[in-house]
Design a protein around this motif. Structure first.
Motif, mmCIF file in Angstrom:
data_model
loop_
_atom_site.group_PDB
_atom_site.id
_atom_site.type_symbol
_atom_site.label_atom_id
_atom_site.label_comp_id
_atom_site.label_asym_id
_atom_site.label_seq_id
_atom_site.Cartn_x
_atom_site.Cartn_y
_atom_site.Cartn_z
ATOM 1 N N TYR A 1 0.880 -1.289 0.098
ATOM 2 C CA TYR A 1 0.019 -0.003 -0.058
ATOM 3 C C TYR A 1 0.887 1.411 -0.007
ATOM 4 C CZ TYR A 1 0.669 -1.060 4.913
ATOM 5 O OH TYR A 1 1.349 -1.132 6.008
ATOM 6 N N PHE A 2 2.134 0.979 -0.152
ATOM 7 C CA PHE A 2 3.068 2.483 -0.049
ATOM 8 C C PHE A 2 4.165 2.196 -1.365
ATOM 9 C CE2 PHE A 2 6.625 5.061 1.124
ATOM 10 C CZ PHE A 2 6.051 6.250 1.075
ATOM 11 N N CYS A 3 4.410 3.380 -1.959
ATOM 12 C CA CYS A 3 5.349 3.193 -3.023
ATOM 13 C C CYS A 3 6.195 4.283 -3.024
ATOM 14 C CB CYS A 3 4.474 3.041 -4.405
ATOM 15 S SG CYS A 3 5.753 3.095 -5.703
ATOM 16 N N THR A 4 7.493 4.450 -3.324
ATOM 17 C CA THR A 4 8.434 5.518 -3.393
ATOM 18 C C THR A 4 9.664 5.138 -4.149
ATOM 19 O OG1 THR A 4 9.507 7.081 -2.031
ATOM 20 C CG2 THR A 4 9.823 4.828 -1.401
ATOM 21 N N PHE A 5 10.088 6.345 -4.696
ATOM 22 C CA PHE A 5 11.268 6.171 -5.653
ATOM 23 C C PHE A 5 12.769 6.334 -4.926
ATOM 24 C CE2 PHE A 5 8.723 6.571 -9.626
ATOM 25 C CZ PHE A 5 9.542 5.726 -10.600
ATOM 26 N N ASN A 6 13.633 5.741 -5.418
ATOM 27 C CA ASN A 6 15.046 5.902 -4.911
ATOM 28 C C ASN A 6 15.586 7.137 -5.868
ATOM 29 O OD1 ASN A 6 17.623 6.318 -3.934
ATOM 30 N ND2 ASN A 6 17.915 3.965 -4.174
ATOM 31 N N TYR A 7 15.744 8.403 -5.503
ATOM 32 C CA TYR A 7 16.055 9.630 -6.193
ATOM 33 C C TYR A 7 17.503 9.376 -6.584
ATOM 34 C CZ TYR A 7 10.992 10.871 -5.688
ATOM 35 O OH TYR A 7 9.907 10.958 -5.234
ATOM 36 N N LYS A 8 17.960 8.455 -7.043
ATOM 37 C CA LYS A 8 19.539 8.535 -7.721
ATOM 38 C C LYS A 8 19.195 8.441 -9.332
ATOM 39 C CE LYS A 8 21.775 6.083 -3.831
ATOM 40 N NZ LYS A 8 22.658 4.910 -3.631
ATOM 41 N N PRO A 9 19.989 9.554 -9.840
ATOM 42 C CA PRO A 9 19.996 9.756 -11.170
ATOM 43 C C PRO A 9 20.279 8.484 -12.067
ATOM 44 C CG PRO A 9 21.049 11.448 -10.087
ATOM 45 C CD PRO A 9 20.837 10.505 -9.305
ATOM 46 N N GLU A 10 21.466 7.617 -11.516
ATOM 47 C CA GLU A 10 21.836 6.316 -12.241
ATOM 48 C C GLU A 10 21.068 5.094 -11.878
ATOM 49 O OE1 GLU A 10 23.795 6.720 -7.998
ATOM 50 O OE2 GLU A 10 23.272 7.990 -9.788
#
Length: 591
Positions: free
Chosen positions: A37-46
């Motif tokens: 029920y929860f989702c998030t990105f890892n904000y690493k460009p590579e």
């Protein structure tokens, strides 16, 4: 990235929100049984890494651009972490490989790559390396990274900022909130809690600087929204640390609406016994929400209407009571309570009031129509009050609409006519003048107006348009019919039948709208679900004189207009469909 809400065959999708395509660029349904029920990105460009979590498992996903395939792993918790509660949210720590997941016990689980490799994981997989207790009381509901801080929002109503070593840097604990459910930061430059000049005066290290963060807002479980700023964390006065109250949202489904006849005010009734008065020009709530509670149970408003003179807001509740709130203080001014029935759980569904603000009629979910009158009570001539003036169970099946029209008799006196239509295919007129508490509401005449279909809405058709007193009825086959009910001849002639709007289902609610600057008159309607629209009068079946648009994703609970014709308000609260059974006995007058 999105997670679907299906309990079975749940999917995760990647979307290119800059594209016009309606399809995701990658999707998989290969999810474990633990609902995520929860989702998030890892904000690493590579890297293209996503973290999701359910109550019991945290998943780390990898996706390559241009590929339709996902890879994921679910790190297992050590036996030492048995006291950890259910997971709530997950966040990636910038600058390293760590991720943290908040729990309902006030802890965070720290995930990181380890040199120790076991048989259940790969070398590059994260593992739970430690548990840190951050919230002294209750669950951590919100977890996010802002700048150089890890931010938590807890059920104890506190916001806390930690550095990436999980040491507390600042806190906001004197808020007038309870369970924090959401935190949102401004995109403006961070604001310092204490300026360097003040730090120098206090003898503190100016090179190290003070805590700083952008302005932000928080929302609690009761939909209260508060604005906070970094300097508030350094205030000594608890009132200054409490933040700035912005507004209170809707904490439960909206059941009913009403607009004031002369002021730009909208009354909003919520399921959990709360009524707000909102100025739709200044976009502000003009008073504290009015809460109706009896014996620790909510009194849910189900229908509302302002009197045409603007002095009173009439509210019908799900327990069968009517309350009359003065528009000065919005308090019930009735000395004697008014109920539409002695039985509980009899809910008013629609309220109509005469133009002189002295006659009120409402329909309920028990196939009954009730009338109340504003008059002096017996010999007491000091102050008139609203009084119960009769009720009748006139329909065999659900009443779909009532309308109260104004006409004139042969002497030129104003006469009010009350009509109702129901799923029993009947149009019924009532004798308001002879309606009393002891005798009930007399039925003047019953007209059978449909044979196979049933009426869904009705309104009193303006005499200025038709030249005579008519009732406009909408039926379940999208037809509009004008009826001329005549109790003297006991006939109900059909003056016109034409096709109505066919957008989104039969019309469920109908009201007239006059625009003072224009000679034209309009009808405002809504269907049971999604669609609202306008019909230009006189009705003739011309599709170019109707318009419909999708206003809600699901059901429409109520609709109202302003007297100047500038605004239409709708609400999309929970609409319950009730199964009806046909009565086998003739309806009698009863309370």
């Amino acid at each position: 990235a999105t997670l679907s809400a299906e309990a079975e065959n749940q999917s995760i999708c990647i979307w290119d929100w800059t594209s016009d395509s309606k399809d995701p660029i990658a999707m998989t349904t290969d999810l474990p049984k633990d609902f995520q029920y929860f989702c998030t990105f890892n904000y690493k460009p590579e890297e293209f890494e996503i973290a999701t979590n359910g109550k019991n498992r945290v998943l780390f996903w990898f996706w390559e651009p241009g590929s339709q395939d996902f890879e994921f792993y679910a790190p297992a918790l050590s036996k030492d972490f048995t006291e950890v509660g259910s997971f709530t949210q997950t966040a990636f720590i910038p600058g390293n490989n760590q991720a943290v997941s908040a729990t309902t016990t006030g802890d965070i689980v720290v995930w990181d790559k380890s040199l120790i490799v076991d048989a259940q994981s790969n070398e590059d997989d994260r593992r739970g390396i430690k548990v840190v207790h951050l919230s002294p009381e209750g669950s951590i509901n919100t977890l996010l990274v802002q700048g150089d801080y890890l931010v938590t929002g807890s059920t104890d109503g506190a916001i806390r900022f930690y550095d990436f070593q999980f040491r507390v840097a600042a806190w906001f604990e004197d808020l007038d909130t309870k369970k924090i459910m959401a935190i949102s930061f401004s995109t403006l430059e961070p604001r310092k809690a204490t300026e360097p000049e003040e730090l120098a005066k206090l003898g503190k290290d100016t090179e190290k600087g003070s805590f700083e963060c952008p302005d932000f807002i928080v929302a609690d479980h009761q939909s209260m929204i508060i604005q906070l700023q970094a300097p508030m964390s350094e205030e000594y006065d608890p009132e200054k640390r409490a933040g700035r109250y912005l507004t209170r949202g809707h904490r439960s489904p909206i059941f009913c609406l009403a607009t004031h006849p002369t002021e730009p005010l909208l009354a909003i009734g919520e399921k959990k016994g709360l009524i707000k008065i909102w100025n739709y020009v200044t976009k502000e709530t003009i008073n504290k929400p009015i809460i109706f509670e009896k014996e620790k149970k909510w009194e849910s408003p189900t229908a509302m209407r302002f009197t045409p003179d603007g002095t009173c807001l009439v509210v019908g509740f799900a327990n069968g009571s009517l309350k009359f709130l003065s528009t000065q203080e919005y308090e019930d001014f009735q000395k004697n309570p008014v109920r539409i029935s002695d039985r509980d759980r009899v809910s008013p569904r629609q309220i109509v009031i005469s133009s002189d603000s002295k006659i009120l009629a409402c329909r309920d979910d028990q196939c009954c129509v009730t009338v109340a009158k504003y008059d002096f009570l017996g010999a007491d001539r000091s102050q008139p009050e609203w009084q119960f003036a009769g009720r009748v169970r006139s329909h065999l099946l659900d009443i779909t609409a009532i309308t109260l029209g104004e006409t004139q008799d042969s002497q030129g006196n104003t006469v009010y006519r009350l009509f109702s239509v129901g799923k029993d295919r009947r149009l019924i007129e009532y004798d308001i003048e002879r309606s009393t508490e002891s005798e009930g509401l007399p039925v003047l005449k019953v007209y059978n107006i449909e044979q196979e279909l049933y009426p869904t809405a009705c309104t009193f058709y303006p005499a200025s348009v038709a030249g005579e007193d008519l009732v406009l009825e909408m039926n379940s086959d999208y037809k509009m019919k004008l009826w001329d009910p005549n109790p003297m001849t006991k006939e109900c002639k059909n003056r016109r039948t034409c096709l109505g709007p066919t957008y989104g289902g039969p019309i469920a609610r109908l009201t007239t709208m006059d625009i003072p600057e224009l000679d034209e008159k309009y009808l405002v309607y809504s269907t049971e679900e999604k669609v609202i629209g306008l019909i230009k009068m006189p009705i003739d079946g011309n599709p170019n004189k109707t318009i419909g648009l999708i206003a809600h994703p699901n059901g429409i609970a109520d609709i109202c207009t302003t007297t100047d014709g500038k605004y239409i308000f709708t609400c999309g609260g929970v609409t319950k469909k009730k199964k009806t059974t046909k009565e086998i006995t003739r309806p009698n007058n009863w309370r």
